[in-house]
Design an enzyme around this catalytic site. Sequence first.
Site, mmCIF file in Angstrom:
data_model
loop_
_atom_site.group_PDB
_atom_site.id
_atom_site.type_symbol
_atom_site.label_atom_id
_atom_site.label_comp_id
_atom_site.label_asym_id
_atom_site.label_seq_id
_atom_site.Cartn_x
_atom_site.Cartn_y
_atom_site.Cartn_z
ATOM 1 N N ARG A 233 4.673 -13.575 9.738
ATOM 2 C CA ARG A 233 5.236 -12.247 9.554
ATOM 3 C C ARG A 233 6.480 -12.084 10.430
ATOM 4 O O ARG A 233 6.718 -12.872 11.356
ATOM 5 C CB ARG A 233 4.208 -11.169 9.874
ATOM 6 N N GLU B 296 0.858 -1.179 0.000
ATOM 7 C CA GLU B 296 0.000 0.000 0.000
ATOM 8 C C GLU B 296 0.898 1.233 0.000
ATOM 9 O O GLU B 296 1.812 1.324 0.831
ATOM 10 C CB GLU B 296 -0.888 0.023 1.246
ATOM 11 N N LYS C 70 2.475 -0.012 10.812
ATOM 12 C CA LYS C 70 2.705 1.185 10.004
ATOM 13 C C LYS C 70 2.026 2.398 10.640
ATOM 14 O O LYS C 70 2.530 3.524 10.559
ATOM 15 C CB LYS C 70 2.201 0.953 8.586
#
Length: 568
Positions: free
Chosen positions: A272, A42, A282
């Site tokens: 992850r 993104e 983020k």
Amino acid sequence: MAVHNESINEERKSISFVEQLVKKDIEEAKNDGRIQTRFPPEPNGYLHIGHAKAICMDFGMAEKYNGICNLRFDDTNPIKEDTEYVDSILHDIQWLGFKWGNVYYASDYFQKLWDFAIWLIQQGKAYVDEQTSEQIAAQKGTPTQPGTPSPYRDRPIEESLRLFRQMNTAEAVEGSMVLRAKLDMANPNMHFRDPIIYRTIHTPHHITGTKWHAYPMYDFAHGQSDYFEGVTHSICTLEFVPHRPLYDYFISELQAMENQQAYRPRQIEFNRLNMTYTVMSKRKLKALVDEHLVSGWDDPRMPTICGMRRRGYSPESIRKFIDSIGYTKFDALNDVALLEASVREDLNARSIRVSAVLNPVRLVITNYPEGQTEEITAINNPENEADGTHTITFSRNLWIERDDFMEDAPKKFFRMSLGKEVRLKNAYIVMCTGCTKDAEGNIIEIQAEYDPESKSGMSGAGRKVKGTLHWVSEGHCKKAEVRQYDRLFNVENPSADDRDFRELLNPESLTIINNCYVENFAATCKPGDYLQFQRIGYFMADKDSTPESPVFNKTVGLKDNWAKMAKQ
């Protein structure tokens, strides 16, 4: 036969479960034996080391099996997106050493996604809901209780079509309507309980401008984008496991619309990257930047790729670390010391050795002629002869580390003390003869005599001394600023702490030392030049550095001193 099976098992153990699945699909000629992956960031922030793990997987798999990995920006939320982030992502991927096949944007498919949504409505498989977000959330139920249908669930198809088109106008009110897929409000998987697939946003898009006002949700755009591009393996992290049935459902519906069954992408999930004393959210990283709790996205304390690059990490060391921790189906908290060990190992092989003194005290070689200087050859990198040499100037007045001298030293202190000999790196053996103090008793100067026959490389230089000190010539160095870094957070796992993450910040994560001296050669080095300050650690010139006013970031120490202190 047993030996053959054993060798196959050994090979399977040496590769990740993701690679095993990919390899099996290729061997079974699924999707014509093709492999095509994608990295779908993104553009709403800078990449961090967690993204680097996904990058290594997505690009690495395609590279290893002669496939292609495309870069696709998931730009479905114009509120948070910016071309600044797009540019940084492109740079970071290239710096890590990967090349993409094509660059795509989810916005490339906005028309196709719109047409697909229209088809779902026409099939009675989607409807416009006019409830508030709070009402929809309450209506979804809980993991143990089924949801309740929306009062708009069975509204006429033509009415939903009209309202959906209205959602894509400038007059539509944000939040007044959403498009939901009509699935199963009693499904144990809550993602299947009539998920929202479109909402209205009036913020101009960084590519499409004001052409669109209705934007697809991630779960609706992602799988279809994979399908449109021909992706064979959609590799993502474990939080998308419950999303996979939805991913597969929408692709099946898309295939039904196109009357095509031959090809479909496969979603595979891995763990992850979580790291001690670090946050990977983020949102939290952006808050640190926006609230000026760090100097920016590229602050060397940040886990961002640009921050690590500025600090002096090499792309090879990051890739080596990611390879060492591997890919599994179980989340784990990786010790940041493992990353630093990979950095240390890699930089040892590539760094130029230079002299720098961080806490200086003057050393006067009293029997060295005043005004005389000589150029001494210093090996750039003992690990790689091809890196060559450079010269460093020797003179009567030098700077050495204050901690390298003790007036009254214990027996096992092998540095400089009264009446003892030490070697000055690449230069001479010297014997300390005295020191001078100020009125407060602080040592302001040390005196020593040198042996002219003991220069490194001379035939008479072979006698053994137990200590070797680094130094710089007082008249042939530059005053420098050195920035030293500690953990950004005080607690091992800040993400698991109930307190506000701002309260967990380490107030001593940055220490700036202004009274340092570096040899002239070091002052000419630029960001991207890997340096080892001898006997201290690995450093890199900061972007703020100039030849006249050099600034260096400490990348990592020669040893893991922080871990030793933590155990004490």
